[in-house]
Design a protein around this motif. Structure first.
Motif, PDB file in Angstrom:
ATOM      1  N   LEU A  35      95.001  30.212  56.567  1.00 57.98           N
ATOM      2  CA  LEU A  35      93.755  31.234  56.879  1.00 57.98           C
ATOM      3  C   LEU A  35      93.895  32.507  56.386  1.00 57.98           C
ATOM      4  N   GLN A  37      91.163  36.251  57.112  1.00 57.52           N
ATOM      5  CA  GLN A  37      89.657  36.482  57.964  1.00 57.52           C
ATOM      6  C   GLN A  37      88.860  37.076  57.171  1.00 57.52           C
ATOM      7  N   SER A  44      89.834  30.844  58.510  1.00 51.53           N
ATOM      8  CA  SER A  44      90.501  29.752  59.372  1.00 51.53           C
ATOM      9  C   SER A  44      90.385  28.521  59.082  1.00 51.53           C
ATOM     10  N   ASP A 108      84.827  28.532  64.901  1.00 55.35           N
ATOM     11  CA  ASP A 108      85.004  27.761  64.227  1.00 55.35           C
ATOM     12  C   ASP A 108      84.157  26.745  63.668  1.00 55.35           C
ATOM     13  N   TYR A 158      89.806  35.695  64.937  1.00 51.02           N
ATOM     14  CA  TYR A 158      90.194  34.655  64.573  1.00 51.02           C
ATOM     15  C   TYR A 158      89.942  33.154  65.187  1.00 51.02           C
ATOM     16  N   ARG A 220      97.463  35.065  61.248  1.00 52.08           N
ATOM     17  CA  ARG A 220      97.157  34.082  60.453  1.00 52.08           C
ATOM     18  C   ARG A 220      98.127  32.879  60.957  1.00 52.08           C
TER      19      ARG A 220
END
Length: 465
Positions: A35, A37, A44, A108, A158, A220
């Protein structure tokens, strides 16, 4: 702010399916997905990816005194070459005041974008799915410091399954670099805080070198390895100081992070503290299912570091390459990894250059290309297919260059494997927008076909008919 998951439309040419795993699944192997950002190769693993043509870029922008409304804002630029608005600003949302706008990240389900302010510690949540061309500010969190127990400077926002994890840069006791990680639900409700290990409180972590400074910056994860990594930068007292003044302050220059921390992703417990001297910033992880490694670069020492799993299953940190001439302190800032794990793009703020490194052998990165983007350059975002790269200019309000060198822009390029060719440029100062900082990509194809779309898209579809 309730937002039931919308069914995704999944055309093969545009989406990579990403599972919304439960916490118990975090320990299971997943098809080599890491992942990040900013760009599509750094999102992600718990969300869909744009693997075809993106339609928009949302630029989290710092308000500047005497420029437009002087407020921080989310600026949306049309980046689809087939659009009549290609390379143009199509929408802006101001958030009130100047908050030291810095980074942003999707939830998500990719329906909401969380953006933070390093000075006021506010978090702004935008609806980016109802109409991706026209994001709306739907919630502002103003009690981040109080709820988190003193974390200051929300940086990386995140996505984890059903929640956001946010790195801090500072604290409200001494405004130094000691900080932590803060978890929220997707609805914006505080969950818990995890403090970064220090010499006096390692929290069960093993200190592998000289440092355990407790500093924070980026984050991450590699779910299939139950790995979470955080890097380190500096505290409020430094990042809000004039850059020239800070460089000439010996005490201030001592207040930079020198660590990367390995965490247990499932339990959020720190495991190891690695020495990575010189302020390691962005972390980018490899995508191959057998590529168990990530990269970071150090701002003050101009090095590329590899964080990798050795043959015994233990994670290690190793310096593997220089970025430019370290003696001239080019100041590496943002980095971007290609989806095939063959290329790492590294920006250097002071000379305004982007450099491409061949990382086919992650232990021996080799620079294969460089190009000057502007008088200053900060962020780089790359498309999943590696054909398009985007650049923005601002580092921090008090660190950006002065006078004519204070260029503020978003620039779009195509990469043919040999050279970058500029396709458009938006002058953020000329358009009274402010300082262009961090970018995320968006596309209509990510959302339900039943949702309303903008008049702009409808006009384009009618035109094609």
């Amino acid at each position: 702010m309730k937002h039931p998951f919308l069914p995704y439309r999944r055309p093969v040419r545009t989406l990579m399916q990403a599972s919304a795993l439960t916490a118990s699944v975090l320990l299971l192997p997943s098809a080599g997905i890491p992942l990040a950002q900013a760009d599509e190769t750094c999102q992600s693993p718990y969300m869909a990816k744009i693997v075809g043509q993106e339609d928009f870029i949302h630029v989290w922008t710092l308000g500047a005194e005497g420029v437009g409304d002087e407020q921080d804002k989310l600026v949306t630029v049309d980046v689809n070459p087939k659009s009549q608005n290609y390379g143009k600003v199509v929408h802006t949302v101001s958030v009130g005041g100047r908050n030291e706008a810095h980074h942003s990240g999707f939830t998500d389900d990719r329906q909401y974008l969380w953006a933070g302010g390093l000075d006021t510690n506010k978090l702004f949540i935008f609806d980016v799915h109802t109409d991706p061309a026209k994001p709306k500010l739907v919630k502002t969190i103003t009690d981040f410091v109080a709820k988190s127990g003193g974390v200051v400077g929300p940086h990386t926002t995140y996505a984890l399954p059903g929640r956001m994890i946010i790195t801090g840069l500072s604290n409200n006791k001494d405004h130094g670099g000691r900080t932590g990680l803060v978890e929220y639900t997707n609805d914006g409700e505080y969950i818990t805080t995890h403090w970064t290990p220090t010499d006096s409180d390692l929290g069960g972590a093993v200190k592998t070198g000289k440092y355990a400074d407790g500093y924070g910056y980026d984050l991450r994860v590699l779910p299939r390895r139950n790995l979470m990594l955080t890097s380190s930068f500096t505290g409020w007292s430094n990042y809000m100081m004039d850059f020239g003044k800070m460089l000439n302050d010996p005490e201030a220059m001592k207040r930079f992070g020198n660590t990367v921390v390995q965490w247990n992703l499932h339990s959020k417990q720190p495991k190891k503290v690695f020495d990575v001297p010189g302020a390691p910033l962005e972390i980018r992880c490899a995508w191959g299912e057998n590529h168990n490694y990530c990269f970071t670069s150090t701002a003050l020492t101009s090095k590329i570091w590899l964080i990798y799993e050795d043959a015994e299953g233990s994670w290690q940190a190793k310096e593997v390459a220089d970025v430019g001439d370290p003696s001239k302190v080019p100041l590496p800032v943002d980095i971007s990894i290609s989806s095939d794990d063959k290329m790492l793009w590294v920006n250097t703020f002071m000379d305004g250059k982007t450099r491409a490194f061949d990382i086919s052998d992650p232990f021996k990165p080799k620079q294969v290309y460089e190009q000057k983007i502007g008088a200053q350059v900060n962020m780089v975002s790359s498309s999943w297919d590696g054909k398009r790269l985007y650049y923005t200019s601002s580092l921090l309000a008090n660190w950006d260059k002065k006078g004519a060198d204070n260029e503020q822009y978003l620039k779009g390029y195509v990469w043919d494997g040999k050279e970058l060719k500029e396709k458009f440029a938006v002058d953020f100062t000329k358009e009274n927008l402010g300082r262009a900082h961090q970018m995320v990509l968006n596309a209509y194809s990510l959302y339900s076909a039943n949702k309303p779309v903008s008049e702009t898209l409808l006009a384009e579809l009618d035109k094609e008919k």
